[in-house]
Write an enzyme that holds these catalytic residues in place. Structure first.
Site, PDB file in Angstrom:
ATOM      1  N   GLN A   1      -7.621  -2.098   3.861  1.00 22.69           N
ATOM      2  CA  GLN A   1      -6.050  -1.181   3.766  1.00 22.69           C
ATOM      3  C   GLN A   1      -6.888  -0.905   2.315  1.00 22.69           C
ATOM      4  O   GLN A   1      -6.856   0.022   1.941  1.00 22.69           O
ATOM      5  CB  GLN A   1      -5.145  -2.556   2.912  1.00 22.69           C
TER       6      GLN A   1
ATOM      7  N   GLU B   1     -18.511  22.725 -15.389  1.00 25.13           N
ATOM      8  CA  GLU B   1     -19.214  21.101 -15.167  1.00 25.13           C
ATOM      9  C   GLU B   1     -18.263  20.114 -14.982  1.00 25.13           C
ATOM     10  O   GLU B   1     -19.487  18.972 -14.644  1.00 25.13           O
ATOM     11  CB  GLU B   1     -19.406  20.986 -16.897  1.00 25.13           C
TER      12      GLU B   1
ATOM     13  N   LYS C   1      -7.986   3.613   1.892  1.00 23.34           N
ATOM     14  CA  LYS C   1      -7.257   4.904   1.426  1.00 23.34           C
ATOM     15  C   LYS C   1      -7.790   5.564   0.382  1.00 23.34           C
ATOM     16  O   LYS C   1      -8.425   7.237  -0.197  1.00 23.34           O
ATOM     17  CB  LYS C   1      -6.018   4.698   2.218  1.00 23.34           C
TER      18      LYS C   1
ATOM     19  N   SER D   1       0.969  -1.265   0.286  1.00 27.50           N
ATOM     20  CA  SER D   1       0.582   0.239  -0.153  1.00 27.50           C
ATOM     21  C   SER D   1       0.389   1.654  -0.077  1.00 27.50           C
ATOM     22  O   SER D   1       0.402   1.896   0.450  1.00 27.50           O
ATOM     23  CB  SER D   1      -0.621  -0.238   1.247  1.00 27.50           C
TER      24      SER D   1
ATOM     25  N   THR E   1     -40.346  26.600  -9.802  1.00 30.23           N
ATOM     26  CA  THR E   1     -40.489  25.168  -9.435  1.00 30.23           C
ATOM     27  C   THR E   1     -40.040  24.652 -10.925  1.00 30.23           C
ATOM     28  O   THR E   1     -40.863  25.015 -11.935  1.00 30.23           O
ATOM     29  CB  THR E   1     -42.008  25.337  -9.310  1.00 30.23           C
ATOM     30  N   HIS E   2     -39.594  23.072 -11.435  1.00 30.95           N
ATOM     31  CA  HIS E   2     -40.164  22.574 -11.819  1.00 30.95           C
ATOM     32  C   HIS E   2     -38.743  23.631 -13.064  1.00 30.95           C
ATOM     33  O   HIS E   2     -39.181  23.120 -14.213  1.00 30.95           O
ATOM     34  CB  HIS E   2     -41.388  22.399 -12.936  1.00 30.95           C
TER      35      HIS E   2
ATOM     36  N   ASN F   1      -2.557  -2.276  13.440  1.00 28.36           N
ATOM     37  CA  ASN F   1      -3.683  -2.255  12.908  1.00 28.36           C
ATOM     38  C   ASN F   1      -3.626  -1.321  13.892  1.00 28.36           C
ATOM     39  O   ASN F   1      -4.916  -0.327  13.518  1.00 28.36           O
ATOM     40  CB  ASN F   1      -4.144  -3.484  13.642  1.00 28.36           C
TER      41      ASN F   1
ATOM     42  N   TYR G   1      -9.811  -6.896  13.036  1.00 22.10           N
ATOM     43  CA  TYR G   1      -9.043  -5.994  10.951  1.00 22.10           C
ATOM     44  C   TYR G   1      -9.124  -7.228  10.057  1.00 22.10           C
ATOM     45  O   TYR G   1      -8.320  -8.638  10.587  1.00 22.10           O
ATOM     46  CB  TYR G   1      -7.269  -5.619  11.766  1.00 22.10           C
TER      47      TYR G   1
ATOM     48  N   LYS H   1     -17.719  31.368 -27.847  1.00 20.62           N
ATOM     49  CA  LYS H   1     -18.509  30.193 -27.192  1.00 20.62           C
ATOM     50  C   LYS H   1     -17.616  30.426 -25.991  1.00 20.62           C
ATOM     51  O   LYS H   1     -16.448  31.155 -26.093  1.00 20.62           O
ATOM     52  CB  LYS H   1     -18.413  28.830 -27.607  1.00 20.62           C
TER      53      LYS H   1
ATOM     54  N   SER I   1     -13.532  27.347 -27.162  1.00 17.19           N
ATOM     55  CA  SER I   1     -14.078  26.143 -27.953  1.00 17.19           C
ATOM     56  C   SER I   1     -13.291  26.522 -29.059  1.00 17.19           C
ATOM     57  O   SER I   1     -12.702  27.486 -29.303  1.00 17.19           O
ATOM     58  CB  SER I   1     -15.734  26.621 -28.945  1.00 17.19           C
TER      59      SER I   1
HETATM   60  N1  ARG Z   1      -1.755  -1.615   5.294  1.00 13.13           N
HETATM   61  C1  ARG Z   1      -2.100  -1.692   6.338  1.00 13.13           C
HETATM   62  C2  ARG Z   1      -3.646  -1.152   6.582  1.00 13.13           C
HETATM   63  O1  ARG Z   1      -3.700  -0.365   5.378  1.00 13.13           O
HETATM   64  C3  ARG Z   1      -1.514  -1.737   7.515  1.00 13.13           C
HETATM   65  C4  ARG Z   1      -1.906  -2.369   8.396  1.00 13.13           C
HETATM   66  C5  ARG Z   1      -1.094  -4.237   8.358  1.00 13.13           C
HETATM   67  N2  ARG Z   1      -1.900  -5.113   9.432  1.00 13.13           N
HETATM   68  C6  ARG Z   1      -1.985  -6.064   9.289  1.00 13.13           C
HETATM   69  N3  ARG Z   1      -2.232  -7.004  10.181  1.00 13.13           N
HETATM   70  N4  ARG Z   1      -1.297  -6.974   7.790  1.00 13.13           N
HETATM   71  O2  ARG Z   1      -4.350  -1.513   6.865  1.00 13.13           O
END
Ligand code: ARG
Length: 463
Positions: A327, A295, A330, A28, A160-161, A115, A322, A288, A282
């Site tokens: 992961q 947009e 993010k 990651s 309205t509408h 974790n 967990y 234009k 344009s």
């Molecule tokens: N890169 C992991 C995440 O974003 C970190 C946690 C990893 N924990 C594990 N037990 N492998 O969630």
């Protein structure tokens, strides 16, 4: 970047390293490096707490602290070499720390796990973005208030509408968005208060046998308190979901305003002129001026909705505590947060720079029988007609005007009296749009006096 030897952080029981594809799906670091500052802040707080509790010697804690600051400056200077073999930001930082300070680095991971570490980093990151979003929302609200103040009594058609309904004021229309954004701000703040609990110290899932001080790390990182359940602490992503849900509603508001800007800036409406800074030309049609920013903003909103659905889907079937699925939280949040801030900034720029065309709006405000409700109300008030009868009389007058191809005020008094003999010259006062809006003085109504009162209230609230 593939390493054939086993992982230096957790590879004790492994004879060989991961397959290249395994590394690709597992790593990651490509995105969670964005949490480097939060990761290092979390580690510093953890190390300081461990030392204060006598779990770490002061000299180790010193070395760790200095080392972490060096790592941070390397990352900020773009001199840090991120490694996919080290999977994520947590292990990249720790590995570099080991190079810098040696054995002490290995003691930093006492009484914690990735974790609780990632849960802490991510909360800190989202909390920062909530604060940045709050600022951006406030700036946009100020831009809308400035427009409202300039045109508190400028008349325009209310719809309205998307059919002409009753005249309203430009200031009133701008303030409608201030209300929406005010609720958005409140939602983000509300979410912030709830997310401000610290997962650090929950360790892998069960807490730890070391005598840690979770209040100290929570305080150090600006949290209100530690999370009260270690299983929940490492497996909760509500804070990210609340951010995305608030972002989605806010984005929906921005998209509605963007849509209005697209309509208003068209040659058919011409209610507003977008500034050159927020328009494009344009390559083939020289006349234009395209409202591209509005947009794109309207379109970008889909990514934010998408992120919300994606993360809800990631989370919905996960057993405690967990799972690596998490992961995948993010990138969605990063993308949504980036695009929301970009959209807010673009909207603030467009709104600040746009010019409302007062005369065009005023002309449109009077067209399309926009004051017939005023006429009906006048019949009720002056002739004591039941509203239903007044509505009928007014409808008949509209039909007459339509047949003649004119607007209501263009009918003569005698023509009106043919429909209802009680109508007098005074009726023409209520058929004017300025009188129409000025009369709507009920709380929250479109009368300039009401609009000015609401502007004053918002200015005070935002001060
Ligand atoms: N890169 C992991 C995440 O974003 C970190 C946690 C990893 N924990 C594990 N037990 N492998 O969630």
């Amino acid at each position: 970047m593939t390493d054939t030897s086993s992982n230096q952080m957790w590879g004790g029981r492994f004879a060989s390293g991961p397959d290249a594809i395994m590394e690709a799906i597992n790593a990651s670091i490509g995105f969670d490096r964005r949490m480097a500052a939060q990761d290092i802040a979390g580690s510093r707080a953890h190390a300081a707490m461990l030392a204060a509790q006598g779990i770490l010697t002061d000299s180790d804690a010193q070395a760790i602290r200095k080392g972490l600051l060096t790592v941070l400056s390397e990352i900020e200077a773009g001199r840090f070499e991120f490694s996919a073999a080290l999977e994520d930001i947590h292990m990249n930082v720790e590995a570099r720390l080991k190079e810098l300070v040696g054995e002490a680095a290995g003691r930093l991971h006492t009484a914690r796990s990735r974790n609780d570490q990632v849960a802490t980093d991510f909360r800190l990151w989202v909390r920062d973005r909530v604060d940045a979003t709050d600022e951006a929302l406030t700036a946009l609200m100020h831009a809308l208030l400035a427009q409202a103040e300039a045109g508190a009594d400028w008349v325009m058609p209310g719809f309205t509408h998307l059919q002409t309904a009753q005249p309203v004021t430009w200031g009133h229309h701008m303030l409608a968005y201030v209300e929406m954004l005010g609720r958005d701000r409140a939602r983000f703040r509300d979410a912030r208060a709830r997310m401000n609990e610290c997962p650090l110290g929950a360790a892998a899932l069960a807490g730890t046998s070391f005598p840690i001080d979770r209040d100290a790390t929570a305080r150090d990182l600006g949290f209100d308190r530690p999370c009260a359940n270690s299983l929940d602490a490492v497996s909760d992503r509500d804070f990210a979901l609340e951010f995305l849900a608030s972002a989605s509603i806010c984005a929906m508001h921005l998209s509605r305003l963007a849509e209005e800007l697209v309509i208003w800036s068209s040659a058919q409406f011409r209610f507003v002129t977008m500034s050159d800074r927020w328009s494009t030309g344009s390559s083939i049609m020289p006349q234009k001026r395209n409202p591209d920013a509005a947009e794109l903003l309207r379109a970008k909103i889909g990514r934010i909705f998408g992120a919300n659905v994606a993360l809800m889907t990631v989370m919905k079937g996960l057993p405690l505590a967990y799972s690596k699925d998490m992961q995948e939280d993010k990138e969605q949040v990063f993308d949504a947060a980036d695009n929301l801030l970009l959209a807010l900034a673009a909207m603030a720029g467009m709104v600040a720079d746009m010019q409302a065309n007062r005369d065009v709006m005023a002309a449109a405000a009077g067209a399309g029988f926009s004051t017939v409700t005023d006429l009906a109300d006048w019949l009720v008030r002056t002739l004591d007609l039941p509203f239903r009868d007044a509505h009928h009389v007014t409808g008949t007058l509209v039909a007459r005007a339509e047949a003649r191809g004119c607007d209501l005020p263009d009918l003569s008094l005698s023509e009106m009296q043919e429909v209802h003999p009680g109508i007098t010259e005074a009726v023409f006062d209520v058929l004017g749009v300025d009188n129409s809006v000025a009369s709507r003085t009920s709380y929250g109504g479109t009368a300039p006096a009401q609009v000015r009162a609401q502007i004053a209230r918002w200015k005070e609230a935002l001060a």
